[in-house]
Design a protein around this motif. Structure first.
Motif, PDB file in Angstrom:
ATOM      1  N   VAL A  84       0.959  -1.358  -0.001  1.00  0.00           N
ATOM      2  CA  VAL A  84       0.067   0.000   0.070  1.00  0.00           C
ATOM      3  C   VAL A  84       0.739   1.076   0.025  1.00  0.00           C
ATOM      4  O   VAL A  84       1.893   1.341   0.680  1.00  0.00           O
ATOM      5  N   GLY A  85       0.530   2.068  -0.866  1.00  0.00           N
ATOM      6  CA  GLY A  85       1.344   3.452  -0.750  1.00  0.00           C
ATOM      7  C   GLY A  85       2.833   3.322  -1.088  1.00  0.00           C
ATOM      8  O   GLY A  85       3.153   2.715  -2.069  1.00  0.00           O
ATOM      9  N   GLY A  86       3.617   4.131  -0.360  1.00  0.00           N
ATOM     10  CA  GLY A  86       5.010   4.040  -0.459  1.00  0.00           C
ATOM     11  C   GLY A  86       5.609   2.665  -0.091  1.00  0.00           C
ATOM     12  O   GLY A  86       7.014   2.624  -0.386  1.00  0.00           O
ATOM     13  N   VAL A  87       4.833   2.091   0.533  1.00  0.00           N
ATOM     14  CA  VAL A  87       5.816   0.836   0.891  1.00  0.00           C
ATOM     15  C   VAL A  87       6.181  -0.179  -0.266  1.00  0.00           C
ATOM     16  O   VAL A  87       7.369  -0.700  -0.010  1.00  0.00           O
ATOM     17  N   GLU A  88       5.295  -0.325  -1.283  1.00  0.00           N
ATOM     18  CA  GLU A  88       5.776  -1.153  -2.296  1.00  0.00           C
ATOM     19  C   GLU A  88       6.940  -0.425  -2.807  1.00  0.00           C
ATOM     20  O   GLU A  88       8.305  -1.242  -3.288  1.00  0.00           O
ATOM     21  N   ARG A  89       7.335   0.620  -3.040  1.00  0.00           N
ATOM     22  CA  ARG A  89       8.437   1.302  -3.373  1.00  0.00           C
ATOM     23  C   ARG A  89       9.794   1.193  -2.545  1.00  0.00           C
ATOM     24  O   ARG A  89      10.809   0.775  -2.959  1.00  0.00           O
ATOM     25  N   LEU A  90       9.604   1.222  -0.944  1.00  0.00           N
ATOM     26  CA  LEU A  90      10.597   0.896  -0.259  1.00  0.00           C
ATOM     27  C   LEU A  90      11.002  -0.607  -0.075  1.00  0.00           C
ATOM     28  O   LEU A  90      12.089  -0.663   0.288  1.00  0.00           O
ATOM     29  N   THR A  91      10.181  -1.394  -0.487  1.00  0.00           N
ATOM     30  CA  THR A  91      10.410  -2.884  -0.194  1.00  0.00           C
ATOM     31  C   THR A  91      10.823  -3.310  -1.723  1.00  0.00           C
ATOM     32  O   THR A  91      11.301  -4.536  -1.722  1.00  0.00           O
ATOM     33  N   ASP A  92      10.859  -2.816  -2.653  1.00  0.00           N
ATOM     34  CA  ASP A  92      11.220  -3.104  -4.128  1.00  0.00           C
ATOM     35  C   ASP A  92      12.895  -3.187  -3.991  1.00  0.00           C
ATOM     36  O   ASP A  92      13.457  -2.089  -4.154  1.00  0.00           O
ATOM     37  N   THR A  93      13.416  -4.472  -4.002  1.00  0.00           N
ATOM     38  CA  THR A  93      14.951  -4.566  -3.701  1.00  0.00           C
ATOM     39  C   THR A  93      15.660  -4.310  -5.196  1.00  0.00           C
ATOM     40  O   THR A  93      16.992  -4.080  -5.236  1.00  0.00           O
ATOM     41  N   SER A  94      15.017  -4.253  -6.295  1.00  0.00           N
ATOM     42  CA  SER A  94      15.647  -3.790  -7.618  1.00  0.00           C
ATOM     43  C   SER A  94      16.014  -2.497  -7.540  1.00  0.00           C
ATOM     44  O   SER A  94      16.878  -1.806  -8.316  1.00  0.00           O
TER      45      SER A  94
END
Length: 105
Positions: free
Chosen positions: A57-67
């Motif tokens: 949700v929200g910015g969490v996806e961007r923060l957990t994307d290891t690429s």
């Protein structure tokens, strides 16, 4: 369950199944409904599907994307995004007993 208790006993579980079976299988007799409920749960374990999903949700996806990781953090993950564990950490501790500035190790 009793007031304040966090768990139930097996006898309390059986009593709950007797009460729930009549609601689940309304057209059957209480004995048939109880056997039908027992056949539903027979041989199964407690489910844990989806209990450890990462939030997207929200910015969490961007923060957990290891690429998208950079610098030394990028080296801690392989191409698929799975962590390397201790192999991804370059400064492992030396437990030989010598101090850092001692040159005769």
């Amino acid at each position: 369950r009793t007031k304040g208790a966090r768990t139930i006993t097996f006898a309390e579980f059986q009593q709950a199944m007797k009460e729930l079976c009549c609601k689940r299988f309304k057209g059957k007799s209480p004995e048939e409904a109880l056997q039908a409920v027992y056949s539903l749960i027979e041989g199964k374990e407690p489910g844990s599907a989806g209990a450890t999903k990462a939030s997207k949700v929200g910015g969490v996806e961007r923060l957990t994307d290891t690429s998208k990781y950079t610098g030394s953090h990028k080296e801690r993950f392989d191409e698929s995004g799975k962590g390397k564990g201790l192999a991804g950490r370059p400064d492992l501790t030396d437990n030989s007993g010598y101090v850092g500035a001692y040159k005769g190790a």
